[in-house]
Structure formats: C-alpha cells, structure tokens
Design a protein around this motif. Structure first.
Motif, short mmCIF file in Angstrom:
data_model
loop_
_atom_site.label_atom_id
_atom_site.label_comp_id
_atom_site.label_asym_id
_atom_site.label_seq_id
_atom_site.Cartn_x
_atom_site.Cartn_y
_atom_site.Cartn_z
N LEU A 1 0.84 -1.34 0.13
CA LEU A 1 -0.04 0.09 0.07
C LEU A 1 0.79 1.30 -0.10
CD1 LEU A 1 -3.31 0.46 1.91
CD2 LEU A 1 -1.42 2.33 2.29
N GLY A 2 2.04 1.23 0.82
CA GLY A 2 2.75 2.55 0.76
C GLY A 2 3.40 2.68 -0.18
N LEU A 3 4.00 1.68 -0.82
CA LEU A 3 4.96 1.59 -2.12
C LEU A 3 4.07 2.19 -3.27
CD1 LEU A 3 7.35 -1.22 -1.75
CD2 LEU A 3 7.96 1.03 -1.62
N LEU A 4 2.99 1.48 -3.26
CA LEU A 4 2.00 2.08 -4.58
C LEU A 4 1.55 3.58 -4.51
CD1 LEU A 4 0.34 -1.23 -5.44
CD2 LEU A 4 2.52 0.04 -6.68
N LEU A 5 1.26 3.90 -2.97
CA LEU A 5 0.49 5.25 -2.71
C LEU A 5 1.90 6.18 -3.30
CD1 LEU A 5 -1.39 7.05 -1.87
CD2 LEU A 5 -0.60 6.55 0.39
N GLY A 6 2.89 6.02 -2.55
CA GLY A 6 4.32 6.88 -3.02
C GLY A 6 4.35 6.82 -4.20
N GLY B 1 -5.68 14.69 -2.15
CA GLY B 1 -6.30 13.93 -1.22
C GLY B 1 -7.23 13.04 -1.79
N LEU B 2 -7.95 13.27 -2.66
CA LEU B 2 -8.94 12.42 -3.26
C LEU B 2 -8.04 11.06 -3.99
CD1 LEU B 2 -11.75 14.54 -5.06
CD2 LEU B 2 -12.03 12.91 -2.98
N LEU B 3 -7.03 11.66 -4.72
CA LEU B 3 -6.26 10.57 -5.40
C LEU B 3 -5.64 9.66 -4.24
CD1 LEU B 3 -4.64 9.57 -7.55
CD2 LEU B 3 -2.83 11.06 -7.26
N ALA B 4 -5.03 10.29 -3.30
CA ALA B 4 -4.51 9.43 -2.35
C ALA B 4 -5.46 8.67 -1.41
CB ALA B 4 -3.73 10.30 -0.92
N GLY B 5 -6.66 9.07 -1.21
CA GLY B 5 -7.70 8.38 -0.49
C GLY B 5 -8.12 7.10 -1.35
N VAL C 1 -6.60 5.50 -3.80
CA VAL C 1 -5.59 4.55 -3.99
C VAL C 1 -5.12 3.78 -2.69
CG1 VAL C 1 -2.93 4.37 -4.28
CG2 VAL C 1 -4.17 5.77 -5.72
N ALA C 2 -5.05 4.61 -1.51
CA ALA C 2 -4.99 3.69 -0.25
C ALA C 2 -6.17 2.79 0.01
CB ALA C 2 -4.74 4.77 0.76
N GLY C 3 -7.52 3.30 -0.19
CA GLY C 3 -8.65 2.60 0.08
C GLY C 3 -8.86 1.67 -0.75
N THR C 4 -8.49 1.68 -1.96
CA THR C 4 -8.45 0.50 -2.85
C THR C 4 -7.34 -0.84 -2.58
OG1 THR C 4 -9.08 1.82 -4.57
CG2 THR C 4 -8.49 0.01 -5.39
N LEU C 5 -6.22 -0.18 -2.22
CA LEU C 5 -5.10 -1.29 -1.75
C LEU C 5 -5.41 -1.73 -0.64
CD1 LEU C 5 -1.94 0.73 -3.11
CD2 LEU C 5 -3.34 -1.14 -4.05
N ALA D 1 -9.14 8.01 4.33
CA ALA D 1 -9.27 9.47 5.11
C ALA D 1 -7.89 9.76 5.36
CB ALA D 1 -10.42 9.74 5.95
N VAL D 2 -7.29 9.05 6.32
CA VAL D 2 -6.09 9.10 6.85
C VAL D 2 -5.04 9.38 5.66
CG1 VAL D 2 -4.09 8.26 8.12
CG2 VAL D 2 -6.40 7.96 9.01
N ALA D 3 -5.02 8.71 4.63
CA ALA D 3 -4.22 8.81 3.60
C ALA D 3 -4.43 10.20 2.88
CB ALA D 3 -4.35 7.79 2.54
N ALA D 4 -5.64 10.62 2.65
CA ALA D 4 -6.06 12.00 2.24
C ALA D 4 -5.52 12.96 2.96
CB ALA D 4 -7.45 12.08 1.87
N ALA D 5 -5.52 12.75 4.34
CA ALA D 5 -4.86 13.83 5.19
C ALA D 5 -3.68 13.82 5.24
CB ALA D 5 -5.34 13.30 6.83
N CYS D 6 -2.89 12.76 5.20
CA CYS D 6 -1.42 12.75 4.94
C CYS D 6 -0.83 12.87 3.67
CB CYS D 6 -0.96 11.50 5.78
SG CYS D 6 -1.31 11.29 7.47
N SER D 7 -1.63 13.18 2.56
CA SER D 7 -1.18 13.33 1.18
C SER D 7 -0.09 14.41 0.85
CB SER D 7 -2.29 13.28 0.28
OG SER D 7 -3.14 14.40 0.38
N GLY D 8 -0.33 15.39 1.57
CA GLY D 8 0.26 16.37 1.34
C GLY D 8 1.94 16.18 1.85
#
Length: 173
Positions: free
Chosen positions: A65-70, A88-92, A94-98, A126-133
């Motif tokens: 999840l982390g590697l593909l999100l990055g 945030g939408l993109l990260a959310g 991707v992370a939710g799907t993975l 939601a956490v991935a979207a919040a940390c996406s920046g």
C-alpha cells in the motif's frame, strides 16, 4: 519536489500495516490462550499458523500500500499534487483500494474480522488523504512521515538533561 515520496509512502503504509498487525496479534494471543486454557491442544498449531498469516499478511499489505501510494503520488502530474483536494482524493482512492488486500488477509480470521476491515477502508482512505500533502512533499504537518529515526543524539540529550529519567520515574511510580 518529488524526492523521498516513495519512502514517505512506504513509511505511511508500514504504519497502517503495524496498526492492523497489532490488532491481529492481540486476537492471535487471545485465541492461543483460549485454546490452552480450554485444553484444546490440537487447535494451538492451527491458531499459530493463522496468526502468522494475519500478522505477516498485514505487514505485506501495508508495505505494498505504501509503496504504490508513494509511486502514484510521484508519477502524478504537478497540477494534481499541488491542489489539496485533488491530491487528497487521489491518495484516498489509492489507499482505500489497496486496503482491500487487508480484507483478503482478514478472511483467515473469519467473517467478523473481514467486516471490520471493510469498515476500515474509508478510515484508511481518509487518513491517507489527510497525510497526502506530507507524502507528496508539499507540506510538513506530520513529523512522523519526515523523521527517519529517533537519533541517538536525541536520546543522549534527553538523558543528559534528566528528562528521560523523570519520565521513566513517573511511569514507574
């Protein structure tokens, strides 16, 4: 700008994996203890194997999840990662799907853990979207994504000032 994005994504994914693995470790320990206390010795090996699959699978899913999100945030165009809502939408997504991989891993535990992981999909998104920046390198709000490790100098500084000792004494007493 894109330097270190994959590593910050990996750090995020490993934290997600460790949170799930700690939960599975608690369930695994309770299952082994229950089997031992009830005298069902023949259930212990299968419970141990199930626990190893759950904990190891959670770590694997978190790392992927982390590697593909990055990697996704690295290859995303600059106009997309510069806007907080789109990033945030993109990260959310991707992370939710993975995180569906964690649902597959949790099938080893039964229907209730699987349903719990399905409920966790929007939370991870939601956490991935919040940390996406921070993962994308645009902001520095979450220090745990930027800091590599606890440096020995930090520990020595705490010990020299007596703060570490004071914290240990407060926890101990």
């Amino acid at each position: 700008m894109k330097r270190g994005v994959v590593m910050r994504g990996l750090r995020f994914g490993l934290v997600v994996g460790w949170v799930c693995a700690l939960g599975w470790g608690a369930v695994w320990t309770a299952g082994v203890m229950a089997a031992l206390m009830l005298g069902h010795w023949h259930d212990v090996p299968s419970t141990l194997v199930s626990g190893v699959i759950l904990v190891g699978g959670s770590q694997f899913v978190g790392a992927v999840l982390g590697l593909l999100l990055g990697a996704t945030l690295t290859v995303a165009p600059g106009w997309l990662t510069s806007h907080w809502l789109l990033r945030g939408l993109l990260a959310g997504v991707v992370a939710g799907t993975l995180f569906l991989g964690e649902v597959v891993v949790s099938m080893e535990g039964g229907i209730l853990p699987m349903l719990l992981m399905i409920v966790g999909i929007p939370v991870v998104g939601a956490v991935a979207a919040a940390c996406s920046g921070d993962i994308a390198g645009r902001t520095r709000h979450h220090a745990w994504l930027w800091r590599r490790t606890l440096l020995c100098a930090d520990v020595r500084a705490l010990a020299r000032r007596g703060r570490l000792r004071a914290v240990v004494e407060r926890l101990w007493n």
